[in-house]
Design an enzyme around this catalytic site. Structure first.
Site, PDB file in Angstrom:
ATOM      1  N   HIS A 159     -13.921 -34.065 -26.497  1.00 51.03           N
ATOM      2  CA  HIS A 159     -12.881 -34.528 -27.388  1.00 51.03           C
ATOM      3  C   HIS A 159     -13.423 -35.403 -28.259  1.00 51.03           C
ATOM      4  CE1 HIS A 159      -9.981 -31.854 -25.521  1.00 51.03           C
ATOM      5  NE2 HIS A 159     -10.334 -32.302 -24.587  1.00 51.03           N
ATOM      6  N   ASP A 195     -14.362 -24.718 -21.670  1.00 55.70           N
ATOM      7  CA  ASP A 195     -13.262 -25.666 -21.176  1.00 55.70           C
ATOM      8  C   ASP A 195     -11.795 -24.985 -21.512  1.00 55.70           C
ATOM      9  OD1 ASP A 195     -12.737 -28.598 -20.004  1.00 55.70           O
ATOM     10  OD2 ASP A 195     -11.286 -28.066 -21.551  1.00 55.70           O
ATOM     11  N   ASP A 284     -11.028 -25.673 -15.884  1.00 56.95           N
ATOM     12  CA  ASP A 284      -9.578 -26.222 -15.931  1.00 56.95           C
ATOM     13  C   ASP A 284      -9.101 -24.723 -16.614  1.00 56.95           C
ATOM     14  OD1 ASP A 284     -10.607 -26.505 -18.607  1.00 56.95           O
ATOM     15  OD2 ASP A 284      -9.597 -28.498 -18.488  1.00 56.95           O
TER      16      ASP A 284
END
Ligand code: FKS
Ligand code: ZN
Length: 345
Positions: A159, A195, A284
């Site tokens: 990010h 992800d 995740d």
């Protein structure tokens, strides 16, 4: 497969993040890395080595000097301002405001950070630079001829943009490794981000680059963090037109649809014809993840690794997210074993 890690990740341990209107215990915590390392050793994945220090130079290939200076001194400035505990912003230069770093630490936090879930602790700078060192050390192993390596990075990085952090991360480990590989002769790098969340930082860093492809499979940002980037129509710009591929999927997506998207991403990567692949490896997407809403099963992760091996290129795995403590180790290891199983055969 070789694993690179660092004990310095422990120095970053935030207390709380703003979630659903309350301060909640951070899900991105040191135990994640410990569990993954434990599992990597248990399954006998391969050698485990400590990261070597690479200094500021590789960081500056991706991040600005002003940003790095801020990050290095932010917690000190926080304490000097009379605060205690973790540094978090509460005011941001969004629309109709000027984009410039002010003097006060509260304003600087807002200027350099985009969310309220990424606390800076006293040891954050040391942990974040150690994670970048982990990624660089692993990248250099590929340069030396290793077919694959696993960078057990913590805190994560996808990010994080040129001069902006958030999403539990401070330095973009995958981007730093990708630039390190570019600088040492790998002409074309493909970053595959699996992800659950879109890697807005990585996309932004390489958005105009013809030599670095970024492909991501993630929860639709219309409904999920980071909300403001990662939509299907973002495909790269100028010289980088066509080298970004976003495959957003609805919340609740299961393995069949997810794997179809992986297949699309892998075909696009084949077409790009990279000399090396960097995988932003988050698990995740697992059905039991506490903050995510895809429903991959533990065994599915082996198939993910196997498909990535099918790209048949030198591959660097860089750890991103995955928050179910009980399974995070096995899920990560399953990807790596799935990859190894099909390259050894
Ligand atoms: C939950 C709000 C969660 C932040 C999510 C950050 C995800 C970070 C990650 C990384 F790989 F970077 F670690 N907001 N109510 O998993 O993408
Ligand atoms: Zn994530």
């Amino acid at each position: 497969m070789l694993t690179v890690c660092s004990t310095a990740h422990h120095l970053h341990h935030g207390t709380a993040e703003l979630t659903d209107g309350r301060m909640m215990a951070c899900v991105e915590r040191p135990e994640r890395a410990a569990r993954i390392l434990e599992r990597v050793r248990q399954v006998g994945l391969g050698d485990v080595i400590a990261a070597e220090a690479h200094g500021r130079e590789p960081l500056l290939r991706v991040h600005s000097t002003a940003y790095l200076d801020f990050l290095e001194t932010a917690h000190e400035a926080w304490l000097t301002a009379g605060r205690e505990g973790d540094a978090l912003p509460f005011c941001w230069p969004t629309r109709h405001l000027r984009q410039m770093p002010p003097e006060h630490i509260d304003g600087r936090l807002g200027y350099y950070c985009f969310d309220a879930g990424t606390p800076i602790t006293a040891g954050t700078w040391r942990a974040a630079t150690a994670a970048a060192d982990v990624a660089m050390t692993a990248a250099l192993k590929l340069i030396e001829g290793a077919p694959a390596a696993f960078a057990l990075c913590r805190p994560p990085g996808h990010h994080v943009a040129f001069d902006q952090y958030g999403g539990y991360g401070f330095l973009n480990n995958a981007a730093i490794a990708a630039e390190g590989l570019r600088d040492r002769g790998y002409a074309r790098v493909a970053i595959l981000d699996v992800d659950y969340h879109h890697g807005n930082g990585t996309q932004a860093i390489f958005y105009e680059r013809p030599d670095v492809f970024y492909g991501s499979i993630h929860a639709d940002p219309a409904h999920e963090f980071p909300y403001f980037l990662g939509h299907a129509e973002e495909r790269g710009e100028r010289a980088g037109a066509g080298t970004t591929l976003n495959l957003p999927l609805p919340l609740g997506t299961g393995f069949p649809a997810w794997f179809e998207a992986l297949e699309r991403a892998c075909r696009a990567i084949d077409e790009f014809d990279p000399t090396v692949v960097v995988v932003s490896l988050g698990v995740d997407t697992y059905r039991g993840d506490p903050i995510s809403q895809f429903t991959l099963d533990q065994d599915d992760f082996s198939s993910v690794g196997k498909r990535i091996a099918g790209l048949d290129r030198p591959t660097l795995f860089v750890l991103e997210g995955g928050y179910d403590i009980e399974t995070v180790g096995a899920n990560v290891a399953n990807v790596l074993i799935g990859f190894e199983g099909s390259t050894r055969a």
